[in-house]
Design a protein around this motif. Structure first.
Motif, PDB file in Angstrom:
ATOM      1  N   LEU A 188       0.825  -1.208   0.000  1.00 26.80           N
ATOM      2  CA  LEU A 188       0.000   0.000   0.000  1.00 26.80           C
ATOM      3  C   LEU A 188       0.860   1.259   0.000  1.00 26.80           C
ATOM      4  N   VAL A 203     -10.698   2.903   8.120  1.00 28.16           N
ATOM      5  CA  VAL A 203     -11.353   4.090   8.655  1.00 28.16           C
ATOM      6  C   VAL A 203     -10.693   4.561   9.946  1.00 28.16           C
ATOM      7  N   LEU A 205      -7.056   2.875   6.535  1.00 27.86           N
ATOM      8  CA  LEU A 205      -7.003   2.456   5.135  1.00 27.86           C
ATOM      9  C   LEU A 205      -8.358   2.728   4.473  1.00 27.86           C
ATOM     10  N   ASP A 206      -8.383   2.707   3.135  1.00 24.88           N
ATOM     11  CA  ASP A 206      -9.614   3.029   2.422  1.00 24.88           C
ATOM     12  C   ASP A 206     -10.000   1.928   1.448  1.00 24.88           C
ATOM     13  N   SER A 207     -11.016   2.211   0.620  1.00 28.95           N
ATOM     14  CA  SER A 207     -11.599   1.162  -0.214  1.00 28.95           C
ATOM     15  C   SER A 207     -10.624   0.663  -1.294  1.00 28.95           C
ATOM     16  N   ILE A 208      -9.792   1.542  -1.828  1.00 24.61           N
ATOM     17  CA  ILE A 208      -8.813   1.079  -2.815  1.00 24.61           C
ATOM     18  C   ILE A 208      -7.801   0.159  -2.132  1.00 24.61           C
ATOM     19  N   ASP A 209      -7.409   0.523  -0.898  1.00 26.50           N
ATOM     20  CA  ASP A 209      -6.468  -0.309  -0.152  1.00 26.50           C
ATOM     21  C   ASP A 209      -7.020  -1.715   0.051  1.00 26.50           C
ATOM     22  N   ALA A 210      -8.333  -1.805   0.314  1.00 26.25           N
ATOM     23  CA  ALA A 210      -8.945  -3.115   0.565  1.00 26.25           C
ATOM     24  C   ALA A 210      -8.790  -4.010  -0.654  1.00 26.25           C
ATOM     25  N   LEU A 211      -9.014  -3.433  -1.844  1.00 30.44           N
ATOM     26  CA  LEU A 211      -8.871  -4.216  -3.077  1.00 30.44           C
ATOM     27  C   LEU A 211      -7.415  -4.664  -3.252  1.00 30.44           C
ATOM     28  N   GLU A 212      -6.505  -3.728  -3.020  1.00 29.88           N
ATOM     29  CA  GLU A 212      -5.081  -3.981  -3.224  1.00 29.88           C
ATOM     30  C   GLU A 212      -4.583  -5.065  -2.258  1.00 29.88           C
ATOM     31  N   PHE A 251     -11.022  -8.550   7.216  1.00 29.30           N
ATOM     32  CA  PHE A 251     -10.177  -7.387   6.978  1.00 29.30           C
ATOM     33  C   PHE A 251     -10.194  -6.403   8.147  1.00 29.30           C
ATOM     34  N   GLY A 281      -8.234   3.599  13.341  1.00 30.47           N
ATOM     35  CA  GLY A 281      -6.988   2.842  13.401  1.00 30.47           C
ATOM     36  C   GLY A 281      -6.043   3.307  12.323  1.00 30.47           C
ATOM     37  N   LEU A 282      -5.627   2.382  11.473  1.00 33.61           N
ATOM     38  CA  LEU A 282      -4.633   2.699  10.451  1.00 33.61           C
ATOM     39  C   LEU A 282      -5.216   3.604   9.368  1.00 33.61           C
TER      40      LEU A 282
END
Lengths: 576, 87
Positions: free
Chosen positions: B18, B36, B41-48, B72, B38-39
């Protein structure tokens, strides 16, 4: 089932058991849909404007048509952040939501009522979408049902290849115009069922497409790129009969991968919230990128002064009124138009960028950052990271910001500034890369050239170059060279940077992972010595050693030398 | 591979794939939410991330959105998922 104009959706009876959508409850029929819409409309009283914020596209559609049946206006927030929804809800008559805990929020599916036939007003604003304007904050874009009848043109172009049983899937959110048209309104008008749930992972999406009658998919480029990386896609050939892409540029490689897997390239849709759909194209592998062909009722011209595209059509909802009553809108895209009306896009004229499929006005975000006490100056730019566009930020800090940066580091700084932006933007568009700079890289005219911004954001190497590696028994020896632009350089004098000791321990840890053949975490360092400063651009030898005794005790030793002189050494404790 | 080692490996994948800056793998909390809060991360990160895990461990997430949300949630839940999938 003939395609209806949206204002006439409830004029004539439709088959009561016609599938409108499906969700976890199963299939939602036309009878349920119209009765839900009538049931909710009956609860809206004299309210004139309602905020619609729903997770389910079915509940969203019910809420939209219920407000229309009640003669009210639906406000559709640009994202589902509680800050955005709450701000709007406070200015409205109330919130229609399928998941809100706000007191007074109405659940769109709470009541059913018999739905009398009715016509919806064609030329009165039925809903307001929001988009980031080119200046200032979010702009309200009113839409009448007539301006959304673009779906009838989509049906004329593509309907014959899509039987009534075709299931409609989408990765585009229904609160943006693309998703609103393709995943909700076109299916409703044409009598095809749509998937109500939003699926984040392609692993969730593809099996659902595979089972059941043929399907079409309205995707965003970010999702489509991932979808083409899955082998299952080829098994959907003949089953996934049409793929659309909109919301940003579609890479030629993604278009080609769809074409190879499914036999047909995706149809790309170019448009904006203000203009509605403007033009279509399909990139075919082995052919040069095609021009954009305007949809039938769309007229285009190039503004002589700005070089930007000007669009006139029945779907444009903001702009200058023309002789025939239609509106003309100047878009922010520079363009080259051929004699036949087809055009090529030459790039944006303003500082509006697309991240994910979300439009973001960098100027707005900069203004918001300047409100923060840590920030004196800021410049944002879109930058590619790992194949996706992201926002990068260059920040000149105030005294307060500098104190935080020194005390807590760049990560906490970036987090604080990101938290400041988070209530107003989708997380995906928030700056992902932060650089603290002494001054913005302005040129002699005071402008900020894109190249200079990107150079500041370039990823700096975090590890040394490994020029050679030798292993003998319990010892691993690496010849290293320190890059000139190593990310972790520090020092009290800007022209005399040194490699911090902690970075050298990190390099030793990386070498020890190779020596021991497992990932390691440092639990402590003993007998640590730094004898000479290590400067960028120089070479060194790194030796790591773990004899059986060390291994049993959970540690390894390291030593950095140059020309026989020791630079640093120590013992690193790891888990045995 | 024990669970702490696997968790560390997953943290390294998260940071590398990422392109996260300003955070070392060791600094990611094993139990903290990834998305959201914590770290962050976002929706593109989830796919990656789903793709990177498949590449590294040959594991594929299933088609149940609720289940995937649980998988996740954190490094810990991802590590558990990888362990179970690989048997």
């Amino acid at each position: 089932m003939p395609t209806l104009l949206l204002a006439a959706l409830f004029r004539e009876p439709r088959p009561p058991d016609m599938a409108v959508a499906w969700d976890r409850e199963g299939v939602r029929t036309w009878r349920e849909f119209s009765e839900h819409a009538a049931g909710l409309a009956g609860q809206l009283g004299r309210g004139t404007s309602w905020v619609v914020d729903c997770a389910s596209s079915y509940a969203f559609a019910v809420a939209l048509f219920a407000t229309a049946r009640a003669g009210a206006l639906a406000w559709v927030p640009p994202n589902r952040q509680p800050g955005t929804v709450g701000d709007l809800a406070a200015r409205s008559d109330g919130l229609l939501s399928d998941g809100s805990e706000e007191p007074g929020a109405l659940h769109p599916l709470a009541l059913s009522a018999k739905a009398a036939a009715c016509d919806l007003p064609e030329d009165r604003a039925a809903l307001h979408l929001f988009t980031s304007g080119t200046t200032g904050s979010a702009k309200e874009i009113p839409k009448t049902w007539r301006q959304l009848d673009e779906v009838a043109e989509l049906e004329r172009c593509f309907g014959s290849g899509l039987p009534a049983s075709t299931r409609v899937f989408s990765t585009a959110p229904h609160h943006h115009l693309y998703g609103l048209l393709f995943r909700v309104l076109w299916p409703l008008a044409s009598g095809r069922p749509f998937q109500a749930e939003t699926l984040l992972h392609v692993e969730e999406l593809l099996p659902r497409i595979a089972e059941g009658p043929p399907a079409m998919l309205a995707a965003t480029p970010a999702h489509l790129r991932r979808i083409t990386q899955r082998e299952e896609l080829a098994r959907l050939r003949g089953h996934l009969v049409r793929v659309f892409s909109s919301g940003g540029p579609l890479p030629a490689s993604t278009a080609a991968a769809v074409e190879i897997a499914l036999g047909e390239p995706p149809v790309e849709v170019f448009g904006s919230t203000e203009s509605g759909g403007v033009a279509l194209r399909s990139q075919r592998s082995g052919e040069p990128p095609p021009s954009w062909r305007p949809l039938a009722p769309v007229r285009v011209r190039r503004d002589a002064e700005t070089g930007c595209l000007r669009v006139t059509s029945p779907w444009v909802s903001l702009g200058a009124e023309q002789a025939d009553g239609q509106l003309e809108l100047e878009m922010g895209d520079r363009v080259e138009i051929a004699a036949n009306g087809e055009f090529r896009l030459l790039g944006r004229a303003d500082r509006v960028v697309k991240i994910g499929e979300k439009r973001v006005v960098l100027l707005d975000m900069e203004s918001r950052l300047l409100e923060h006490g840590f920030v004196d100056e800021v410049a944002l730019v879109d930058v590619e990271r790992g194949g996706d566009a992201r926002v990068g930020a260059l920040v000149v800090l105030s005294a307060e910001g500098r104190a935080v940066h020194e005390r807590e580091g760049r990560r906490e700084l970036g987090r604080a500034l990101g938290d400041h932006l988070a209530p107003h933007w989708d997380r995906v568009v928030l700056p992902r890369i932060w650089r603290v700079v002494p001054a913005l890289p302005r040129d002699e005219r005071g402008k900020l050239p894109r190249e200079a911004l990107l150079a500041e954001l370039a990823e700096r190497p975090r590890s040394p170059l490994v020029l050679g590696e030798e292993r003998a028994g319990d010892v691993l020896c690496r010849e290293l060279r320190v890059p000139e632009d190593l990310a972790q350089l520090e020092g009290h004098f800007p022209d005399l940077p040194v490699v911090p000791g902690v970075a050298q321990v990190g390099w030793a840890l990386a070498a020890a992972e190779v020596l021991l053949g497992r990932p390691l975490q440092a639990h402590g360092v003993e007998a640590l010595k730094f004898k000479e400063p290590l400067r960028p651009g120089t070479s060194l030898s790194l030796e790591v050693e773990a004899n059986p005794d060390d291994r049993a005790k959970g540690r390894f030793r390291f030593r950095c030398t140059r020309e026989g002189r020791e630079l640093s050494s120590g013992r690193v404790k790891v888990e045995p | 591979m024990d669970s702490a080692t696997l968790a560390l490996e997953i943290k390294k994948i998260i940071v590398e794939c990422l392109a996260l800056e300003d955070i070392a793998p060791e600094e990611i909390e094993t139990e903290a939410p990834l998305f959201v809060e914590g770290l962050g991360l976002d929706s593109i990160d989830a796919l990656e991330l789903a793709m990177a895990l498949e590449e590294k461990y040959g594991v594929t997430v299933g088609d149940d959105p609720d289940e995937n949300q649980k998988i996740f949630f954190s490094v810990e839940s991802l590590a558990r998922f990888v362990t179970e999938q690989r048997g």
